[in-house]
Design a protein around this motif. Structure first.
Motif, PDB file in Angstrom:
ATOM      1  N   GLU A  17       0.827  -1.198   0.000  1.00  0.00           N
ATOM      2  CA  GLU A  17       0.000   0.000   0.000  1.00  0.00           C
ATOM      3  C   GLU A  17       0.871   1.261   0.000  1.00  0.00           C
ATOM      4  O   GLU A  17       2.038   1.230   0.391  1.00  0.00           O
ATOM      5  CB  GLU A  17      -0.906   0.012   1.231  1.00  0.00           C
ATOM      6  CG  GLU A  17      -1.942  -1.104   1.209  1.00  0.00           C
ATOM      7  CD  GLU A  17      -2.803  -1.105   2.448  1.00  0.00           C
ATOM      8  OE1 GLU A  17      -4.005  -1.359   2.305  1.00  0.00           O
ATOM      9  OE2 GLU A  17      -2.284  -0.844   3.555  1.00  0.00           O
ATOM     10  N   THR A  18       0.260   2.338  -0.428  1.00  0.00           N
ATOM     11  CA  THR A  18       0.892   3.658  -0.411  1.00  0.00           C
ATOM     12  C   THR A  18      -0.080   4.613   0.270  1.00  0.00           C
ATOM     13  O   THR A  18      -1.263   4.617  -0.047  1.00  0.00           O
ATOM     14  CB  THR A  18       1.185   4.147  -1.846  1.00  0.00           C
ATOM     15  OG1 THR A  18       2.066   3.229  -2.488  1.00  0.00           O
ATOM     16  CG2 THR A  18       1.804   5.539  -1.840  1.00  0.00           C
ATOM     17  N   ALA A  19       0.438   5.413   1.198  1.00  0.00           N
ATOM     18  CA  ALA A  19      -0.404   6.397   1.880  1.00  0.00           C
ATOM     19  C   ALA A  19      -0.085   7.790   1.359  1.00  0.00           C
ATOM     20  O   ALA A  19       1.066   8.111   1.063  1.00  0.00           O
ATOM     21  CB  ALA A  19      -0.173   6.347   3.380  1.00  0.00           C
ATOM     22  N   VAL A  20      -1.118   8.597   1.255  1.00  0.00           N
ATOM     23  CA  VAL A  20      -0.964  10.016   0.930  1.00  0.00           C
ATOM     24  C   VAL A  20      -1.661  10.790   2.038  1.00  0.00           C
ATOM     25  O   VAL A  20      -2.804  10.518   2.392  1.00  0.00           O
ATOM     26  CB  VAL A  20      -1.587  10.365  -0.440  1.00  0.00           C
ATOM     27  CG1 VAL A  20      -1.604  11.869  -0.647  1.00  0.00           C
ATOM     28  CG2 VAL A  20      -0.829   9.683  -1.557  1.00  0.00           C
ATOM     29  N   ILE A  21      -0.933  11.746   2.586  1.00  0.00           N
ATOM     30  CA  ILE A  21      -1.471  12.610   3.636  1.00  0.00           C
ATOM     31  C   ILE A  21      -1.401  14.038   3.120  1.00  0.00           C
ATOM     32  O   ILE A  21      -0.336  14.497   2.697  1.00  0.00           O
ATOM     33  CB  ILE A  21      -0.661  12.470   4.945  1.00  0.00           C
ATOM     34  CG1 ILE A  21      -0.680  11.022   5.425  1.00  0.00           C
ATOM     35  CG2 ILE A  21      -1.194  13.425   6.007  1.00  0.00           C
ATOM     36  CD1 ILE A  21       0.263  10.742   6.580  1.00  0.00           C
ATOM     37  N   LEU A  22      -2.525  14.710   3.119  1.00  0.00           N
ATOM     38  CA  LEU A  22      -2.568  16.121   2.727  1.00  0.00           C
ATOM     39  C   LEU A  22      -2.757  16.974   3.972  1.00  0.00           C
ATOM     40  O   LEU A  22      -3.585  16.660   4.832  1.00  0.00           O
ATOM     41  CB  LEU A  22      -3.709  16.391   1.752  1.00  0.00           C
ATOM     42  CG  LEU A  22      -3.569  15.820   0.352  1.00  0.00           C
ATOM     43  CD1 LEU A  22      -4.718  16.289  -0.529  1.00  0.00           C
ATOM     44  CD2 LEU A  22      -2.247  16.196  -0.276  1.00  0.00           C
ATOM     45  N   LEU A  23      -1.997  18.038   4.041  1.00  0.00           N
ATOM     46  CA  LEU A  23      -2.056  18.983   5.147  1.00  0.00           C
ATOM     47  C   LEU A  23      -2.373  20.349   4.553  1.00  0.00           C
ATOM     48  O   LEU A  23      -1.686  20.807   3.640  1.00  0.00           O
ATOM     49  CB  LEU A  23      -0.702  19.027   5.864  1.00  0.00           C
ATOM     50  CG  LEU A  23      -0.515  20.091   6.924  1.00  0.00           C
ATOM     51  CD1 LEU A  23      -1.262  19.682   8.188  1.00  0.00           C
ATOM     52  CD2 LEU A  23       0.953  20.283   7.236  1.00  0.00           C
ATOM     53  N   ASP A  24      -3.425  20.980   5.048  1.00  0.00           N
ATOM     54  CA  ASP A  24      -3.800  22.307   4.561  1.00  0.00           C
ATOM     55  C   ASP A  24      -3.910  23.241   5.759  1.00  0.00           C
ATOM     56  O   ASP A  24      -4.616  22.947   6.724  1.00  0.00           O
ATOM     57  CB  ASP A  24      -5.124  22.247   3.802  1.00  0.00           C
ATOM     58  CG  ASP A  24      -5.379  23.492   2.970  1.00  0.00           C
ATOM     59  OD1 ASP A  24      -4.479  24.348   2.866  1.00  0.00           O
ATOM     60  OD2 ASP A  24      -6.485  23.609   2.416  1.00  0.00           O
ATOM     61  N   LEU A  25      -3.194  24.356   5.707  1.00  0.00           N
ATOM     62  CA  LEU A  25      -3.186  25.309   6.813  1.00  0.00           C
ATOM     63  C   LEU A  25      -4.472  26.132   6.821  1.00  0.00           C
ATOM     64  O   LEU A  25      -4.985  26.502   5.775  1.00  0.00           O
ATOM     65  CB  LEU A  25      -1.985  26.252   6.679  1.00  0.00           C
ATOM     66  CG  LEU A  25      -0.616  25.586   6.606  1.00  0.00           C
ATOM     67  CD1 LEU A  25       0.471  26.642   6.449  1.00  0.00           C
ATOM     68  CD2 LEU A  25      -0.360  24.720   7.820  1.00  0.00           C
ATOM     69  N   TYR A  26      -4.965  26.407   8.021  1.00  0.00           N
ATOM     70  CA  TYR A  26      -6.151  27.245   8.198  1.00  0.00           C
ATOM     71  C   TYR A  26      -5.750  28.707   8.363  1.00  0.00           C
ATOM     72  O   TYR A  26      -4.782  29.013   9.057  1.00  0.00           O
ATOM     73  CB  TYR A  26      -6.927  26.851   9.454  1.00  0.00           C
ATOM     74  CG  TYR A  26      -7.731  25.593   9.357  1.00  0.00           C
ATOM     75  CD1 TYR A  26      -8.347  25.197   8.181  1.00  0.00           C
ATOM     76  CD2 TYR A  26      -7.896  24.782  10.468  1.00  0.00           C
ATOM     77  CE1 TYR A  26      -9.104  24.048   8.111  1.00  0.00           C
ATOM     78  CE2 TYR A  26      -8.651  23.619  10.412  1.00  0.00           C
ATOM     79  CZ  TYR A  26      -9.242  23.266   9.228  1.00  0.00           C
ATOM     80  OH  TYR A  26      -9.984  22.111   9.163  1.00  0.00           O
ATOM     81  N   GLY A  61       0.127  27.028  -2.144  1.00  0.00           N
ATOM     82  CA  GLY A  61       0.466  28.007  -1.113  1.00  0.00           C
ATOM     83  C   GLY A  61       0.476  27.471   0.300  1.00  0.00           C
ATOM     84  O   GLY A  61       1.456  27.609   1.018  1.00  0.00           O
ATOM     85  N   THR A  62      -0.623  26.856   0.730  1.00  0.00           N
ATOM     86  CA  THR A  62      -0.725  26.379   2.117  1.00  0.00           C
ATOM     87  C   THR A  62      -0.995  24.888   2.193  1.00  0.00           C
ATOM     88  O   THR A  62      -1.399  24.394   3.241  1.00  0.00           O
ATOM     89  CB  THR A  62      -1.844  27.130   2.866  1.00  0.00           C
ATOM     90  OG1 THR A  62      -3.092  26.878   2.210  1.00  0.00           O
ATOM     91  CG2 THR A  62      -1.571  28.620   2.924  1.00  0.00           C
ATOM     92  N   GLU A  63      -0.800  24.184   1.108  1.00  0.00           N
ATOM     93  CA  GLU A  63      -1.108  22.754   1.075  1.00  0.00           C
ATOM     94  C   GLU A  63       0.172  21.943   0.882  1.00  0.00           C
ATOM     95  O   GLU A  63       0.938  22.185  -0.046  1.00  0.00           O
ATOM     96  CB  GLU A  63      -2.090  22.467  -0.062  1.00  0.00           C
ATOM     97  CG  GLU A  63      -2.671  21.081  -0.013  1.00  0.00           C
ATOM     98  CD  GLU A  63      -3.751  20.885  -1.064  1.00  0.00           C
ATOM     99  OE1 GLU A  63      -4.716  20.172  -0.767  1.00  0.00           O
ATOM    100  OE2 GLU A  63      -3.616  21.433  -2.174  1.00  0.00           O
ATOM    101  N   PHE A  64       0.367  20.990   1.781  1.00  0.00           N
ATOM    102  CA  PHE A  64       1.530  20.121   1.757  1.00  0.00           C
ATOM    103  C   PHE A  64       1.065  18.675   1.626  1.00  0.00           C
ATOM    104  O   PHE A  64      -0.040  18.331   2.042  1.00  0.00           O
ATOM    105  CB  PHE A  64       2.348  20.288   3.044  1.00  0.00           C
ATOM    106  CG  PHE A  64       2.925  21.664   3.199  1.00  0.00           C
ATOM    107  CD1 PHE A  64       4.232  21.930   2.826  1.00  0.00           C
ATOM    108  CD2 PHE A  64       2.161  22.710   3.700  1.00  0.00           C
ATOM    109  CE1 PHE A  64       4.763  23.203   2.951  1.00  0.00           C
ATOM    110  CE2 PHE A  64       2.672  23.985   3.834  1.00  0.00           C
ATOM    111  CZ  PHE A  64       3.978  24.235   3.459  1.00  0.00           C
ATOM    112  N   ALA A  65       1.905  17.837   1.051  1.00  0.00           N
ATOM    113  CA  ALA A  65       1.545  16.428   0.863  1.00  0.00           C
ATOM    114  C   ALA A  65       2.684  15.538   1.334  1.00  0.00           C
ATOM    115  O   ALA A  65       3.859  15.876   1.189  1.00  0.00           O
ATOM    116  CB  ALA A  65       1.248  16.149  -0.612  1.00  0.00           C
ATOM    117  N   PHE A  66       2.305  14.410   1.876  1.00  0.00           N
ATOM    118  CA  PHE A  66       3.249  13.383   2.305  1.00  0.00           C
ATOM    119  C   PHE A  66       2.935  12.119   1.518  1.00  0.00           C
ATOM    120  O   PHE A  66       1.772  11.738   1.403  1.00  0.00           O
ATOM    121  CB  PHE A  66       3.085  13.079   3.794  1.00  0.00           C
ATOM    122  CG  PHE A  66       3.386  14.242   4.689  1.00  0.00           C
ATOM    123  CD1 PHE A  66       4.621  14.351   5.306  1.00  0.00           C
ATOM    124  CD2 PHE A  66       2.446  15.226   4.905  1.00  0.00           C
ATOM    125  CE1 PHE A  66       4.900  15.420   6.113  1.00  0.00           C
ATOM    126  CE2 PHE A  66       2.716  16.302   5.713  1.00  0.00           C
ATOM    127  CZ  PHE A  66       3.947  16.409   6.324  1.00  0.00           C
TER     128      PHE A  66
END
Length: 187
Positions: A72-81, A121-126
């Protein structure tokens, strides 16, 4: 050092060879410039993290490898408020410094072989390739949130940020980069 040598024959008016003229050019600056262009096409200029193009490449590679070896592969998205408030209250220079500090902090959270990048701009991915257990993605998500709990000190100001986080697991949530990213965004 890369060099380019051009040698030309010089002839007199009767066509007889009289001598040769050589021109030696140092190509190292040109190669450095080309390498810089390649780097900038795949990395975010502000944070030095992989950009959307490189993230998609790495995700595609991780999904292909995962399919081949049934992992499996995981993707995590992080978006700043409300990050816009930082720029409005303290100015873009502080906002940029905060994003750089955040990127440095996020880099410490990933395993070797995994990727953290800036999508926008405020979105990061792992990208967690070769996922052994789904709980590893949950643990990374917890570490990411914990890393955000400590304020960032920028120009003598303690700044706190909040974010949303979404996780998707391939192949359950998708089999191509677009599907897996969309599933993490929805999550």
């Amino acid at each position: 050092i890369s060099e380019w040598l051009s040698i030309s024959a010089v002839r007199d008016t009767q066509g007889r060879l009289t001598h040769y003229v050589g021109l030696l050019a140092d190509l190292s600056e040109r190669e450095k410039a080309a390498e810089r262009i390649r780097y900038l096409s795949s990395h975010d200029l502000l944070t030095d993290l992989p950009n959307r193009n490189l993230l998609n490449e790495r995700l595609d590679q991780a999904l292909t490898t995962g399919h081949r070896f049934q992992r499996e592969t995981a993707v995590i998205l992080l978006d700043l408020y409300r990050f816009r408030l930082v720029n409005e209250s303290y100015g873009p220079a502080v906002g940029d410094a905060l994003l750089q500090a955040l990127a440095a902090r996020l880099k410490t959270q990933v395993r070797d072989g995994d990727t953290v990048g800036r999508l926008s701009g405020t979105e990061f991915a792992f990208i967690m390739a070769n996922l052994a257990h789904e709980r590893d993605a949950i643990k990374l998500s917890q570490r990411i949130f914990e890393s955000l709990c400590s304020p960032f000190t920028i120009d003598g100001k303690n700044l706190s940020i909040s974010a949303s986080l979404g996780v998707s697991i391939a192949p359950r949530d998708g089999i191509n980069p677009g599907q897996v990213l969309k599933a993490a965004e929805i999550a």
